[in-house]
Design an enzyme around this catalytic site. Structure first.
Site, PDB file in Angstrom:
ATOM      1  N   ASP A  11     -29.696  50.048-103.669  1.00 47.51           N
ATOM      2  CA  ASP A  11     -30.073  51.005-102.629  1.00 47.51           C
ATOM      3  C   ASP A  11     -28.898  51.077-101.650  1.00 47.51           C
ATOM      4  O   ASP A  11     -28.026  50.203-101.650  1.00 47.51           O
ATOM      5  CB  ASP A  11     -31.350  50.528-101.930  1.00 47.51           C
ATOM      6  CG  ASP A  11     -31.797  51.450-100.813  1.00 47.51           C
ATOM      7  OD1 ASP A  11     -31.735  52.674-101.007  1.00 47.51           O
ATOM      8  OD2 ASP A  11     -32.194  50.940 -99.748  1.00 47.51           O
ATOM      9  N   ASP A  13     -28.948  52.597 -97.764  1.00 49.92           N
ATOM     10  CA  ASP A  13     -29.264  52.332 -96.364  1.00 49.92           C
ATOM     11  C   ASP A  13     -30.084  51.064 -96.213  1.00 49.92           C
ATOM     12  O   ASP A  13     -31.058  50.842 -96.919  1.00 49.92           O
ATOM     13  CB  ASP A  13     -30.022  53.517 -95.758  1.00 49.92           C
ATOM     14  CG  ASP A  13     -29.129  54.723 -95.565  1.00 49.92           C
ATOM     15  OD1 ASP A  13     -28.102  54.574 -94.876  1.00 49.92           O
ATOM     16  OD2 ASP A  13     -29.422  55.792 -96.126  1.00 49.92           O
TER      17      ASP A  13
END
Length: 301
Positions: A11, A13
């Site tokens: 991922d 953020d």
């Protein structure tokens, strides 16, 4: 001996970078008063300003932000390979890409974006601008106790595998010979953000040398499960192993459906599943819990 391939699916953020938690103050608040919340918010706003500025000025974002694609090659079948060196993107009549003509014009833009990503920011912007961005990176890295540089170091380790790089240094030190290792390592990014800003974030946060543009996926419209399914199909071969690393429920749920290990990132200080803290050795443990140790399989052979 069959080669094992480890695919690390990251991922973005609040995993490889910090932005949302700077903007809303949650990163600083986790430190119970020892971090200046306003300073974190100001850093986040500065990043946000630069990301949008680069998107609009150099990555066609104003023209294509309503036509998010899950990856840059999504329209490659419409690209006829035309030389774009003298192509006028401001006056080519690009409109909603519902027909083949406009899909080709969009594909041209995506091709140029891929080329700029390969060049890196230093190939597109001047030295003075690069100094400014590097200073912002260093300030943010210091404020976050080296979260950014630690995440980058972990990506580097995942690119070669810690054990691989150690054994290579021991066996081939000074020889100039690079021998094939038993394990291949691939970093893939699956972000819930739209594609173009996510690519710009990779550039600004100095991740582009570790994650190629082909390995950046946006789940904005299709969801993370669909992206994970595409990735599985793309890398479909014997002895392939996947592991997902992120902070959100969506990637956790999608990993469970795919029966892949999931490493949950935790912002709270003192946790080993954060940066600094998370290492390729820890991620390797998750691989081995689900798939078993490749060394044990090789011993059996």
């Amino acid at each position: 001996m069959a080669q094992t391939t480890n695919v690390y699916i990251w991922d973005m953020d609040e995993t490889l970078i910090l932005l949302k938690s700077l903007l809303n103050g949650t990163y600083a608040e986790a430190f119970s008063g020892s971090k200046d919340v306003e300073k974190g918010i100001e850093l986040g706003k500065t990043w946000e300003k630069y990301i949008l500025q680069i998107c609009d000025e150099s990555f066609f974002y104003e023209q294509i932000e309503n036509y998010n694609n899950p990856f840059l090659d999504a329209l490659s079948q419409y690209d006829d390979g035309r030389d774009l060196s003298d192509y006028n993107f401001d006056h080519d009549g690009f409109n909603t890409p519902n027909d083949d003509v406009n899909k080709r014009k969009l594909a041209y833009r995506l091709r140029v974006i891929a080329q700029k990503y390969k060049q890196g920011l230093s190939g597109v912007f001047d030295h003075e601008t690069m100094v400014l961005w590097n200073a912002l990176y260093d300030m943010t890295d210091e404020y976050t106790d080296r979260w950014l540089s630690s995440a980058q170091s972990c990506l580097k380790e995942c690119s070669v595998g810690k054990e691989d790089s150690t054994s290579l240094a021991a066996s081939d030190r000074g020889s100039g010979v690079i021998r094939p290792t038993d394990t291949q390592h691939i970093n893939v990014l699956v972000t819930s953000g739209s594609l173009i800003p996510s690519l710009v974030k990779c550039l600004l946060f100095q991740l582009d040398s570790l994650i190629t543009h082909e390995n950046v996926y946006s789940s904005w419209e299709v969801g993370k499960l669909k992206c994970f399914q595409w990735i599985k199909e793309r890398f479909n071969k014997p002895n392939i192993r996947f592991c997902v690393i992120g902070d959100g429920w969506e990637e956790c749920h999608a990993a469970q459906i795919m029966q892949w290990p999931f490493v949950k990132i935790d912002l709270r200080p003192g946790n080993s599943h954060r940066f600094p803290g998370l290492t390729v050795r820890t991620v390797g443990y998750y691989f081995n819990v689900v798939y078993g140790s490749p060394d044990a399989e090789n011993d059996e052979e």
